[in-house]
Design an enzyme around this catalytic site. Structure first.
Site, PDB file in Angstrom:
ATOM      1  N   ASP A  70       1.471  -0.022  -5.004  1.00  0.00           N
ATOM      2  CA  ASP A  70       0.271   0.218  -5.813  1.00  0.00           C
ATOM      3  C   ASP A  70       0.219   1.613  -6.428  1.00  0.00           C
ATOM      4  O   ASP A  70      -0.184   1.781  -7.573  1.00  0.00           O
ATOM      5  CB  ASP A  70      -1.022  -0.136  -5.059  1.00  0.00           C
ATOM      6  CG  ASP A  70      -1.258   0.661  -3.786  1.00  0.00           C
ATOM      7  OD1 ASP A  70      -0.375   1.432  -3.380  1.00  0.00           O
ATOM      8  OD2 ASP A  70      -2.356   0.505  -3.198  1.00  0.00           O
ATOM      9  N   GLU A  75       0.822  -1.200   0.000  1.00  0.00           N
ATOM     10  CA  GLU A  75       0.000   0.000   0.000  1.00  0.00           C
ATOM     11  C   GLU A  75       0.864   1.262   0.000  1.00  0.00           C
ATOM     12  O   GLU A  75       1.786   1.397   0.806  1.00  0.00           O
ATOM     13  CB  GLU A  75      -0.935  -0.030   1.221  1.00  0.00           C
ATOM     14  CG  GLU A  75      -1.841   1.184   1.389  1.00  0.00           C
ATOM     15  CD  GLU A  75      -2.714   1.466   0.170  1.00  0.00           C
ATOM     16  OE1 GLU A  75      -3.364   0.540  -0.323  1.00  0.00           O
ATOM     17  OE2 GLU A  75      -2.729   2.624  -0.288  1.00  0.00           O
ATOM     18  N   THR A 102      -5.725   2.049  -5.581  1.00  0.00           N
ATOM     19  CA  THR A 102      -5.437   0.622  -5.391  1.00  0.00           C
ATOM     20  C   THR A 102      -6.138  -0.232  -6.432  1.00  0.00           C
ATOM     21  O   THR A 102      -5.559  -1.179  -6.974  1.00  0.00           O
ATOM     22  CB  THR A 102      -5.907   0.154  -4.000  1.00  0.00           C
ATOM     23  OG1 THR A 102      -5.396   1.045  -3.033  1.00  0.00           O
ATOM     24  CG2 THR A 102      -5.425  -1.248  -3.701  1.00  0.00           C
TER      25      THR A 102
HETATM   26  C1  GP9 Z   1      -8.969  -0.142   0.543  1.00  0.00           C
HETATM   27  C2  GP9 Z   1      -7.600  -0.040   0.019  1.00  0.00           C
HETATM   28  C3  GP9 Z   1      -7.145   1.375  -0.075  1.00  0.00           C
HETATM   29  O1  GP9 Z   1      -9.579  -1.370   0.395  1.00  0.00           O
HETATM   30  O2  GP9 Z   1      -7.481  -0.730  -1.144  1.00  0.00           O
HETATM   31  O3  GP9 Z   1      -7.549   1.997  -1.222  1.00  0.00           O
HETATM   32  P1  GP9 Z   1      -6.837   3.313  -1.805  1.00  0.00           P
HETATM   33  O4  GP9 Z   1      -7.395   4.480  -1.076  1.00  0.00           O
HETATM   34  O5  GP9 Z   1      -5.376   3.174  -1.576  1.00  0.00           O
HETATM   35  O6  GP9 Z   1      -7.178   3.299  -3.223  1.00  0.00           O
HETATM   36 MN    MN Z   2      -3.748   1.908  -2.190  1.00  0.00          MN
END
Ligand code: GP9
Ligand code: MN
Length: 614
Positions: free
Chosen positions: A468, A249, A293
């Site tokens: 990501d 993340e 993401t």
């Molecule tokens: C939530 C996670 C975060 O399920 O995938 O999403 P983002 O805000 O990074 O797109």
């Molecule tokens: Mn993300």
């Protein structure tokens, strides 16, 4: 004023009754997390404004139909509300139009539908009865209506604007990014959500209806002309291995092999990169747009780009795709599963994942989540990994498992006890905390790898790690300049879009840093080649990252691009090595190509063109 209120008292009583009913249902049935005064105000505003506006339509019909129109609208709204109550009880989610048409999805409800209906539900229609009874005593006088309906409409709109203003403050980009149905309903209310859903649906459907077969031919020609051969030396190098893909993340490459206040930020990744069997791609860019993401997931699965606005996970979850998961399933007999300890409807995953073709989605419900083991967005990464391992053990082999981490997400909060390195000390809290949460994530990864070894799951797997999207936006350039000790020019901003991409084979001896200019679109062709699956001729925009003559041309979603020699962003062309400005002429040959390629990808998605492939 007295006249205004009393002579159309039926309208007002209807508005009040329906608002109260909706409010109670929103608070008791839907688990929206209304826990602040602002959220409470938003709920009331959104409920009242939507109902005022919807019911006001009855004031604009022919005189003799006012009352029946009011009843019809009231009943429809009540049915929509109740439909959502039933749906929510089963799916913990709200109805969308595509889902209504998905017979399979509703068939799931089938026999259990009656089980969902409770006797108490009758209470949800008592108000309608009450209204019918009251209608004899209440008024809906035409002459008053004519004078006041515009005023009512205006009032409704003002309340709606107030609501959207507040909602925007609470959740910027709510509509353009449309992250999650729960968040949408929480911020704009159930009824406005349905209107918005209807808009999304018709918008996508029209584009699909207007698309035709010929568009695909042109795209196929383009893809063929640009196709590059995968590296045969790596063909089948990981054939039959379990694939463990980990989404890091918000992790950007600048933390790799870097220190903050003398402390390593990612000691585990730094060591992994040096290990035997690791390929580290140091010029790998994320290509995500507003879908964040979910865009990264989409790009990696399809080797297509995300959309210029919104998230394809939300706008086109019914298209036909040709995904990594489905190809692995068909050609390699792979079982695919996604692990993510968040609400399953976030980014519409529960719906889109069917189109991608994953066999199983382990979401929030499959994890033990408590106050103690979660922070920020949810379950802490360490817990997430350790609770995922038993599930991995149960999966049919070979499998393709994707694990989506969560802790290193804005606003990067962490419990003090989990801090391995202290927060940095600049004036920018977000950047300061980022290093600490990245360090935490790195530790969680280390523990995961150790446990995989202990459990005997390591040797037979191949690990694919990717960042990501960015975690630190341009709003933090000042602190970033201080950290990197250089000015953050537009060129540097592009370079900061590099995210880690690591492939680790437990049983290979080679260690390599690959500096080829690369992007997320390249992941699918790379993995398929490693798995020994020949995908020549597939419609995709990426190519094998091990290929020795790979096209060095990475296009970002905003049209910026990177080649082996140049970087173009905004209106400027830079020399990639130095960041010095170059003549625009140097970038020119690629400019139209970048646009063309993004357009082709958009066309495929908007037109659902893969349906013509059969
Ligand atoms: C939530 C996670 C975060 O399920 O995938 O999403 P983002 O805000 O990074 O797109
Ligand atoms: Mn993300």
């Amino acid at each position: 004023m007295r006249f205004f209120v009393f002579r159309i008292s039926l309208y007002w009583v209807a508005t009040i009754l329906l608002s109260i009913k909706t409010y109670i249902v929103s608070k008791t049935v839907f688990d929206l997390g209304i826990d602040t005064a602002i959220a409470e105000i938003i709920l009331v505003l959104s409920t009242v404004s939507a109902i005022m506006l919807l019911l006001s339509a009855s004031l604009f019909v022919k005189r003799k139909y006012h009352q029946s129109a009011l009843f019809i609208i009231y009943s429809i709204i009540s049915v929509v509300l109740y439909g959502n109550v039933l749906y929510y009880r089963f799916f913990n989610d709200f109805i969308t139009i595509p889902v209504m048409f998905q017979s399979m999805h509703l068939a799931n409800l089938g026999g259990s539908l009656f089980g969902l209906i409770g006797l108490l539900d009758l209470l949800l229609f008592v108000d309608l009865l009450l209204l019918i009874l009251l209608s004899k005593r209440l008024h809906l006088r035409s002459e008053v209506i004519n004078q006041n309906r515009t005023a009512i409409l205006t009032m409704g709109i003002i309340l709606l604007l107030l609501n959207t203003g507040l909602a925007h403050k609470e959740r910027p980009e709510l509509l353009t990014r449309s992250f999650d149905r729960k968040l949408l309903v929480k911020n704009i209310g159930l009824y406005a959500y349905h209107v918005y859903d209807f808009y999304l649906y018709t918008n996508t459907k029209t584009k699909i209806v207007l698309a035709d077969n010929n568009e695909l031919t042109e795209i196929i020609n383009y893809v063929k002309a640009n196709e590059q051969k995968p590296n045969p030396d790596y063909f089948g190098a990981a054939k039959g291995k379990n694939i463990i893909m980990i989404a890091l993340e918000s992790t950007q490459s600048f933390v790799i092999n870097n220190k903050v206040e003398g402390q390593e930020i990612t000691p585990f990744l730094n060591q992994l990169i040096k290990e035997r069997g690791t390929y580290y791609f140091s010029n790998f860019y994320h290509q995500t747009g507003q879908g964040k993401t979910s865009d990264a997931e989409f790009i990696i699965e399809n080797s297509l780009y995300g959309l210029p606005r919104g998230a394809v996970f939300f706008s086109n979850p019914e298209n036909q795709y040709h995904t990594l998961a489905s190809v692995l399933g068909e050609a390699g007999d792979y079982y695919s599963a996604v692990f993510h300890a968040n609400n399953k409807s976030f980014w519409n995953r529960n719906v889109m994942y069917n189109a991608i073709g994953y066999d199983r989605f382990y979401a929030e419900e499959e994890y033990k989540i408590s106050k103690e083991n979660s922070i920020g967005w949810g379950l802490k990464d360490e817990e997430f990994f350790s609770q995922t391992i038993p599930y991995l053990k149960e999966l049919p082999q070979p499998y393709y498992a994707k694990l989506l981490t969560l802790t290193n997400h804005f606003p990067f909060t962490l419990a003090q006890a989990d801090e391995i390195i202290p927060e940095w000390t600049s004036k920018d809290g977000t950047v300061n905390r980022y290093f600490t949460t990245v360090r935490y994530q790195d530790e969680a990864l280390k523990q995961f790898f150790e446990k995989m070894k202990q459990e005997g799951l390591y040797d037979n797997s191949i690990f694919i790690l990717y960042g990501d999207h960015y975690g630190i936006s341009e709003n933090h350039n000042k602190a970033m300049a201080q950290f990197l000790e250089k000015e953050i020019t537009p060129y540097e901003t592009i370079q900061l879009q590099r995210v880690p991409f690591i492939i680790h084979f437990p049983n290979r001896t080679e260690t390599k840093e690959i500096t080829t200019v690369a992007g997320q679109v390249d992941v699918k062709p790379t993995i398929l080649n490693l798995m020994g699956i020949n995908e020549q001729g597939a419609i995709q925009f990426g190519s094998d990252l091990f290929s020795t003559d790979k096209r060095q041309f990475v296009i970002l979603r905003d049209g910026s691009f990177i080649t082996d020699k140049y970087i173009m962003t905004g209106n400027n062309c830079y020399i990639r090595d130095t960041g010095m400005k170059a003549a625009k002429e140097s970038c020119k040959p690629y400019m139209s190509l970048a646009k063309e390629e993004l357009n082709y990808s958009d066309q495929i998605i908007y037109g659902d063109l893969f349906r013509f492939l059969e």
